[in-house]
Write a protein that holds these residues in place. Structure first.
Motif, short mmCIF file in Angstrom:
data_model
loop_
_atom_site.label_atom_id
_atom_site.label_comp_id
_atom_site.label_asym_id
_atom_site.label_seq_id
_atom_site.Cartn_x
_atom_site.Cartn_y
_atom_site.Cartn_z
N VAL A 329 35.96 27.14 45.81
CA VAL A 329 35.53 28.54 46.20
C VAL A 329 35.91 29.52 44.92
O VAL A 329 35.46 30.83 45.29
N ASN A 330 35.84 29.02 43.82
CA ASN A 330 36.08 30.02 42.64
C ASN A 330 37.19 30.73 42.92
O ASN A 330 36.74 31.99 42.56
N ALA A 331 38.21 30.49 43.48
CA ALA A 331 39.37 31.28 43.58
C ALA A 331 39.82 31.95 42.49
O ALA A 331 39.76 31.18 41.27
N GLY A 332 40.59 33.24 42.62
CA GLY A 332 40.61 34.17 41.38
C GLY A 332 41.03 35.42 42.01
O GLY A 332 41.50 35.76 42.95
N LYS A 333 41.12 36.19 40.92
CA LYS A 333 41.51 37.76 41.26
C LYS A 333 40.68 38.74 40.56
O LYS A 333 40.47 38.51 39.23
N GLN A 334 40.19 39.79 41.01
CA GLN A 334 39.61 40.92 40.30
C GLN A 334 40.44 42.15 40.72
O GLN A 334 40.33 42.53 41.86
N SER A 335 41.09 42.72 39.70
CA SER A 335 41.63 43.82 40.27
C SER A 335 41.95 44.96 39.39
O SER A 335 41.46 44.68 37.99
N GLY A 359 51.52 58.71 41.13
CA GLY A 359 50.48 58.29 42.15
C GLY A 359 49.82 57.06 41.46
O GLY A 359 49.80 57.13 40.47
N LEU A 360 49.40 56.04 42.27
CA LEU A 360 48.51 55.15 41.90
C LEU A 360 47.54 54.69 42.79
O LEU A 360 47.48 55.05 44.09
N ARG A 361 46.43 53.95 42.41
CA ARG A 361 45.45 53.65 42.99
C ARG A 361 45.27 51.91 42.54
O ARG A 361 45.04 51.81 41.36
N ARG A 362 45.30 51.07 43.43
CA ARG A 362 44.98 49.69 43.26
C ARG A 362 44.05 49.10 44.35
O ARG A 362 43.74 49.33 45.39
N ALA A 363 43.16 48.33 43.52
CA ALA A 363 42.05 47.69 44.25
C ALA A 363 42.04 46.28 43.95
O ALA A 363 42.51 45.79 42.80
N LEU A 364 41.87 45.32 44.77
CA LEU A 364 41.74 44.05 45.00
C LEU A 364 40.99 43.15 45.44
O LEU A 364 40.61 43.52 46.73
N ASP A 365 40.22 42.14 45.06
CA ASP A 365 39.35 41.30 45.51
C ASP A 365 39.85 39.83 45.05
O ASP A 365 40.04 39.54 43.92
N ASN A 366 40.28 39.12 46.20
CA ASN A 366 40.95 37.81 45.99
C ASN A 366 40.44 36.57 46.95
O ASN A 366 40.93 36.56 47.78
N PRO A 367 39.53 35.98 46.29
CA PRO A 367 39.10 34.93 46.83
C PRO A 367 39.81 33.80 46.74
O PRO A 367 40.47 33.32 45.70
N LEU A 368 40.28 33.31 47.82
CA LEU A 368 41.17 32.04 48.08
C LEU A 368 40.57 30.92 49.09
O LEU A 368 39.54 31.32 49.65
N PHE A 372 39.16 35.25 52.28
CA PHE A 372 39.03 36.19 50.93
C PHE A 372 39.81 37.64 51.36
O PHE A 372 39.38 38.23 52.53
N VAL A 373 40.59 37.91 50.60
CA VAL A 373 41.35 39.20 50.60
C VAL A 373 40.88 40.26 50.06
O VAL A 373 40.61 40.15 48.71
N ARG A 374 40.82 41.36 50.51
CA ARG A 374 40.28 42.71 49.99
C ARG A 374 41.03 43.94 50.24
O ARG A 374 41.15 44.06 51.43
N TYR A 375 41.57 44.75 49.35
CA TYR A 375 42.42 45.86 49.83
C TYR A 375 42.05 46.86 48.98
O TYR A 375 41.84 46.63 47.62
N THR A 376 42.15 48.23 49.31
CA THR A 376 42.16 49.27 48.37
C THR A 376 43.56 50.10 48.65
O THR A 376 44.00 50.25 50.14
N THR A 414 35.55 31.73 52.12
CA THR A 414 35.02 32.16 50.65
C THR A 414 34.09 31.15 50.52
O THR A 414 34.05 30.11 50.96
N THR A 415 32.83 31.82 50.03
CA THR A 415 31.88 31.04 49.74
C THR A 415 31.97 30.29 48.43
O THR A 415 33.00 30.64 47.56
N PRO A 416 31.34 29.21 47.80
CA PRO A 416 31.53 28.43 46.86
C PRO A 416 31.47 29.13 45.60
O PRO A 416 32.03 28.75 44.42
N ASP A 417 30.79 30.44 45.49
CA ASP A 417 30.61 31.29 44.38
C ASP A 417 31.59 32.43 44.31
O ASP A 417 31.56 33.08 43.53
N GLY A 418 32.72 32.29 45.54
CA GLY A 418 33.68 33.16 45.07
C GLY A 418 33.47 34.58 45.95
O GLY A 418 34.24 35.56 45.79
N ASN A 419 32.39 34.45 47.12
CA ASN A 419 32.15 35.71 47.66
C ASN A 419 32.76 35.62 48.94
O ASN A 419 32.96 34.49 49.31
#
Length: 732
Positions: A329-335, A359-368, A372-376, A414-419
């Motif tokens: 599923v091309n698991a990984g992290k974009q943050s 203050g901070l802002r964090r964004a995450l895309d986490n294909p597992l 598929f976990v996404r948060y802001t 999660t799709t095979p291309d990590g989406n």
């Protein structure tokens, strides 16, 4: 002693490392290791040497090799000292990691302040926080050697459960908390290559920092002197490279320091390729004779693959492989993470009023493989303290407030291309509110004896607003409160400082842990409760000036109620519960011999016995807490000669359990690393500082990290085999 009297080791003359003076002759040696500045002592009788020897004899051949390496470098390097050596005396070092009027010399608790020398900062690879923290007693760092999950940091066993991020340990970077109101920290923004000072409070410290303060780690990029302007490049095994630019100076009334770096790797393991970019900086100015303003910023962006963990059979067969389910599923992290803070200090004459907002802002895309976990995330807070730093009665009062908002969405596949897949399994807004007040006092009862005490009140509210109501509205709240006391004393026994303390810590489940409900769905897990820790410790810090020896030793017991434990379900999702009660007993010992200005030999020993005392599962009673070795021995020799600087370091770790049932173990290992570099070659107005690093010299096969209680026996996250890197600093 080459012109330096015993006072250089004295209780009241703490020293910091400073930038190396620019010299025409690079063979002139500048001492670089008076950086832990403990008080002196008459005796080391409190150190149970025999307990260290038990560990050493576990693996004689490899430790014999280490002994040969250590003893073999001494004779040739003793001539490297120089009569032109310079020691700069500075005032006693205030421990910034606590919010009371304490110095490292006087603190009634276990604390290490380590200033990294200019040579160490410029001539070591420093691509992981493990490189920075490994020389400290009491802390255990798991390095996964990929960017997706970061390092797992545990202090006296607190934080062992964290399979991503940091739990239970309060972390600050350049004075701004990285630990969120829910007790979780992500250290992606911290660039180890610019960390110049580390403070580690090993004791429970909720009286100062509240939730998630089983220990305190304070990291600083600016150190005690202005860093040089430099460009640094390095490359090495497994497609690793790094570029760094750093500089500073004066801009009008401002003193500024900034850096930017990029790092990329192919990775030792399959499916571990990734890159990250970081930037940060500080700006300081005076707003008058008594007022100082500081602004701090840091940012990080990364995109990385995640190879996950392996079974023991896979680890033995081919540790470089990745878990097939993650590759599929091309698991990984974009943050990405951006944070900004400002603090102001006003001197009131014997007292200091301080205020900070951040203050901070964090964004995450986490294909597992299971979702598929996404948060802001948005988070921020303020804190104000009034500290009295003079007189017989010292201390401070303070208030804290924090807010955290996570807009979380989880897709069921999660799709095979990590989406993300088409179906949403969770969509909720998670909010955490925290408010607290504390006080801390130090009574200098006599010139030698000081008594301390503190109390903190915390109130926290977690709220989940379920935005996916097709299966019913599962919105809910959890409310927690805590009272955190501490009491301690320190006694100046002449050349020795003895201390004892009782302190406490509490730790709530984090927002992500509460939202990971067994069976999935929205809302919060209503079963998992906060854990509470009571800590008892005694210790001493000191030195033998004539022998040029410094030491630090502490004995402790932690009584942990409702320990939060993690386990993986069949899909690979982390789920959390409480283990009832644990006892953590341990010893931490540090010994440093400054043989000459050009030669330092140091050893650190950490011994622990962490046991499950009570559990809902009777089969676990008496078992060891997994994920933490019972012993760890660290050794290093640092040397200088003819402009060259080097370090030989080694770490020995026995096998340790990886699950609550104590039926699986991570293998023991001995890790030896070599660093060698030149302090500076002048060329056309520039100073060139080349360096090389060899990691894992003995080519050990070992797990750099483990996933505690992983489903299906997938506990092991292998570390690289022998690896090499080389780099160059260009300074001006």
């Amino acid at each position: 002693m080459d012109g330096k009297g015993p006072s250089q080791f004295g209780l009241h003359e703490a020293r910091h490392e400073v930038s190396e003076p620019r010299v025409e002759d690079p063979s002139i040696e500048i001492p670089t290791r008076y950086c832990e500045h403990p008080p002196s002592a008459r005796s080391l009788s409190a150190v149970p040497v025999s307990s260290c020897m038990v560990f050493v004899t576990r693996r004689p051949p490899l430790f014999l090799l280490l002994a040969i390496l250590w003893t073999g470098v001494g004779p040739d390097l003793a001539v490297g000292q120089s009569p032109d050596s310079t020691i700069v005396e500075l005032p006693e070092v205030t421990v910034e990691a606590v919010r009371g009027a304490e110095t490292e010399a006087s603190a009634p608790f276990a604390v290490t302040v380590r200033s990294r020398s200019p040579a160490e900062v410029s001539l070591t690879s420093s691509t992981s926080l493990d490189d920075v923290l490994r020389p400290l007693p009491g802390v255990w760092v798991n390095d996964r050697h990929h960017f997706a999950l970061g390092e797992r940091i545990s202090v006296r066993g607190v934080g062992y459960r964290s399979n991503f991020g940091v739990r239970g340990v309060q972390v600050l970077y350049d004075g701004i908390p990285l630990t969120l109101p829910d007790g979780q920290a992500f250290l992606d923004v911290v660039d180890p290559a610019v960390v110049r000072q580390v403070e580690l409070v090993r004791s429970p410290a909720s009286v100062f920092w509240g939730n998630g303060s089983g220990g305190v780690l304070f990291l600083s990029s600016s150190g005690t002197a202005p860093p040089p302007n430099r460009i640094r490049v390095q490359g090495g095994s497994y497609g690793q490279w790094q570029g760094l630019a750093e500089g500073g100076g004066t801009v009008g009334p401002w003193t500024v320091h900034g850096y930017a770096s990029g790092q990329r790797q192919e990775g030792y393991r399959a499916h571990s390729q990734g890159y990250r970019v970081r930037a940060g900086g500080t700006a300081r100015r005076g707003l008058g004779p008594d007022t100082r303003l500081r602004i701090v910023a840091a940012a990080d962006q990364q995109d990385t693959e995640n190879p996950s963990s392996l079974t023991r059979e896979q680890f033995n067969d081919d540790p470089s492989q990745a878990r097939a389910a993650f590759v599929d599923v091309n698991a990984g992290k974009q943050s990405s993470q951006v944070q900004l803070g400002a603090s102001i200090d006003h001197d009131l004459g014997g007292a200091t009023l301080s205020g900070t907002a951040y203050g901070l802002r964090r964004a995450l895309d986490n294909p597992l493989n299971f979702a598929f976990v996404r948060y802001t995330r948005w988070s921020g807070g303020t804190r104000f303290t009034l500290r009295r730093t003079e007189g017989r009665l010292q201390g401070g009062l303070g208030v804290d407030a924090g807010i955290q908002s996570d807009d979380r969405i989880e897709f069921t596949s999660t799709t095979p291309d990590g989406n993300p897949g088409p179906e949403v399994g969770l969509d909720q807004l998670e909010t955490v509110l925290n408010g607290s007040a504390f006080g801390y006092a130090r009574l200098n009862a006599t010139d030698r004896l000081a008594l301390t005490g503190g109390l903190r009140l915390d109130q926290m509210r977690f709220e989940a607003d379920d935005g996916l109501t097709k299966d019913g509205d599962q919105s809910g709240t959890r409310t927690f409160s805590s009272v955190s006391p501490s009491f301690g004393l320190s006694f100046d026994a002449g050349p020795a400082q003895v201390f004892a303390q009782y302190s406490t810590a509490f730790e709530t489940p984090t927002a992500s842990e509460l939202s990971n409900r067994p069976g999935g769905g929205g809302g919060f897990n209503q079963q998992v409760e906060p854990q509470f820790t009571r800590g008892f410790e005694i210790g001493a810090r000191g030195a033998f000036p004539e022998a040029r020896l410094r030491f630090d030793v502490a004995l402790y017991r932690l009584e942990v109620d409702d320990l939060i434990s993690a386990y993986e379900d069949a899909d690979g999702r982390d789920v959390y519960d409480n283990l009832a009660a644990n006892t953590h007993d341990g010893i931490e010992a540090s010994l440093t011999w400054q043989a000459t200005d050009a030669l330092e030999v140091a050893t650190r020993y950490t011994g622990s016995r962490f046991v499950v005392d009570e559990s809902n599962d009777d089969s676990l009673v008496g078992n060891r807490v997994p994920g933490i070795p019972s012993r760890r021995l660290y050794l290093h020799t640092e040397f200088s000669h003819g402009g060259w600087w080097g370090r030989i370091s080694g770490q020995g770790v026995p096998s340790y359990y990886t699950n609550n049932a104590n039926t699986a173990e991570a293998p023991r290992y001995v890790l030896v690393n070599l660093n060698l570099g030149h302090r500076g070659i002048d060329m056309a107005g520039l100073t060139l500082k080349p360096f090389v690093t060899v990691n894992n010299v003995l080519n050990e096969r070992y797990a750099g990290s483990v996933v505690v209680n992983a489903f299906g026996g997938r506990y092991y996250e292998p570390a690289p085999e022998r690896s090499f890197s080389a780099g160059l600093n260009v300074e001006w």
